[in-house]
Design a protein around this motif. Structure first.
Motif, PDB file in Angstrom:
ATOM      1  N   GLU A  41      60.888  15.092  25.200  1.00 44.66           N
ATOM      2  CA  GLU A  41      62.288  15.495  25.233  1.00 44.66           C
ATOM      3  C   GLU A  41      63.227  14.394  24.766  1.00 44.66           C
ATOM      4  O   GLU A  41      64.304  14.669  24.224  1.00 44.66           O
ATOM      5  CB  GLU A  41      62.668  15.934  26.657  1.00 44.66           C
ATOM      6  N   GLU A  42      62.848  13.140  24.975  1.00 38.74           N
ATOM      7  CA  GLU A  42      63.763  12.044  24.632  1.00 38.74           C
ATOM      8  C   GLU A  42      64.059  11.975  23.136  1.00 38.74           C
ATOM      9  O   GLU A  42      65.103  11.440  22.746  1.00 38.74           O
ATOM     10  CB  GLU A  42      63.185  10.701  25.114  1.00 38.74           C
ATOM     11  N   ALA A  75      62.696  18.703  20.063  1.00 37.75           N
ATOM     12  CA  ALA A  75      62.334  19.957  20.724  1.00 37.75           C
ATOM     13  C   ALA A  75      63.557  20.806  21.041  1.00 37.75           C
ATOM     14  O   ALA A  75      63.475  22.038  21.069  1.00 37.75           O
ATOM     15  CB  ALA A  75      61.553  19.661  22.005  1.00 37.75           C
ATOM     16  N   GLN A  76      64.684  20.170  21.275  1.00 42.25           N
ATOM     17  CA  GLN A  76      65.900  20.927  21.591  1.00 42.25           C
ATOM     18  C   GLN A  76      66.321  21.797  20.408  1.00 42.25           C
ATOM     19  O   GLN A  76      66.735  22.943  20.585  1.00 42.25           O
ATOM     20  CB  GLN A  76      67.029  19.974  21.954  1.00 42.25           C
ATOM     21  N   GLY A 131      64.644  14.511  21.109  1.00 41.55           N
ATOM     22  CA  GLY A 131      65.643  15.518  20.758  1.00 41.55           C
ATOM     23  C   GLY A 131      65.167  16.573  19.782  1.00 41.55           C
ATOM     24  O   GLY A 131      65.874  17.551  19.542  1.00 41.55           O
ATOM     25  N   ARG A 146      64.125  24.891  20.310  1.00 41.25           N
ATOM     26  CA  ARG A 146      64.466  25.880  21.332  1.00 41.25           C
ATOM     27  C   ARG A 146      65.751  26.622  20.975  1.00 41.25           C
ATOM     28  O   ARG A 146      65.852  27.845  21.151  1.00 41.25           O
ATOM     29  CB  ARG A 146      64.619  25.196  22.694  1.00 41.25           C
TER      30      ARG A 146
END
Length: 266
Positions: free
Chosen positions: A197-198, A202-203, A200, A206
């Protein structure tokens, strides 16, 4: 449907019978919270049943909804292009900073940034070409919408409105489908760190996923074929595939046979 009713003097009145039951825990776009609303549980001060107000003319709600929906579809299509561009910029930045392995062409004897590796460059160029190819979609229908509202000629307004309504599902459908592929490649450029997640990355993936699903998801191909089937197969005999051709195929025997002399009966 207000949370509080408004008194004739403009002050807040009784609590309406509508309550937020829970905040939804979503896959993406967590900065835009959506909630489950409950109506008619007799928790307010107006008795059982929430009180709402009619907006616009009666029996025209579906028409009003599609005006809003077309604008939202176009905005979601632009969102797909925007998140693809951001995912590409993030992937390029990481590829320039991540040092790993020597180049396969032997141009360096030490580890280089992964942007020098052919497969990484292929993914980055695919992301860039796909995003830049979709970018004109966000600007092409926009002048038509303006002309549909402000052109002095009524016939021109109708033509532009029809073109805009035709283009909106295409812009929304292709841009969001494309964004899911581009953001997936962005995660792949990051390798295993793309799953963290760090970074960014994957954001973006999504957020692209929800843009594909919201405001009317693109129909599947079997559904499109089933809807179009009566028109495609019109005029054909039942049971015959529309792909078959009824033209007589040339035979190699007919093409190579020698002409025969007519025979006479004795």
């Amino acid at each position: 449907m207000p949370k509080f009713l408004v008194n004739p003097d403009g002050s807040l009145g009784k609590r309406n019978d509508v309550y937020c039951a829970s905040i939804e825990h979503k896959l993406g776009i967590k900065a835009s919270p959506t909630a489950v609303l409950v109506y008619g549980d007799d928790k307010g001060e107006v008795g059982p049943g929430a009180i709402g107000y009619l907006v616009g003319q009666e029996n025209r709600g579906l028409e009003y909804m599609f005006i809003m929906m077309n604008a939202a579809r176009f905005a979601v299509g632009v969102q797909g292009i925007a998140v693809s561009e951001r995912a590409y910029q993030k992937a390029v930045q990481y590829a320039k900073e991540r040092i790993q392995s020597r180049p396969v062409d032997g141009s360096a004897n030490k580890a280089v940034p992964i942007i020098h590796h052919p497969d990484v460059r292929r993914m980055l160029m695919t992301m860039r070409a796909t995003t830049e190819g979709a970018a004109p979609w966000r600007s092409w229908p926009r002048p038509r919408m303006t002309a549909a509202h402000h052109h002095p000629d009524e016939q021109v307004r109708k033509q532009n409105q029809a073109f805009y309504e035709f283009m909106v599902p295409l812009v929304k459908g292709y841009s969001t489908e494309m964004s899911l592929e581009v953001t997936s490649l962005g995660v792949q450029v990051h390798g295993g760190m793309g799953f963290i997640e760090e970074t960014g990355a994957a954001q973006y993936y999504r957020d692209a996923k929800i843009s594909r699903s919201t405001k009317a998801r693109p129909p599947s191909r079997p559904t499109i074929w089933w809807v179009a089937r009566p028109h495609v197969t019109a005029g054909r005999r039942p049971g015959r595939s529309p792909r078959r051709s009824r033209r007589p195929r040339p035979s190699w025997r007919a093409a190579t046979a020698r002409p025969r002399a007519p025979c006479s009966r004795a």
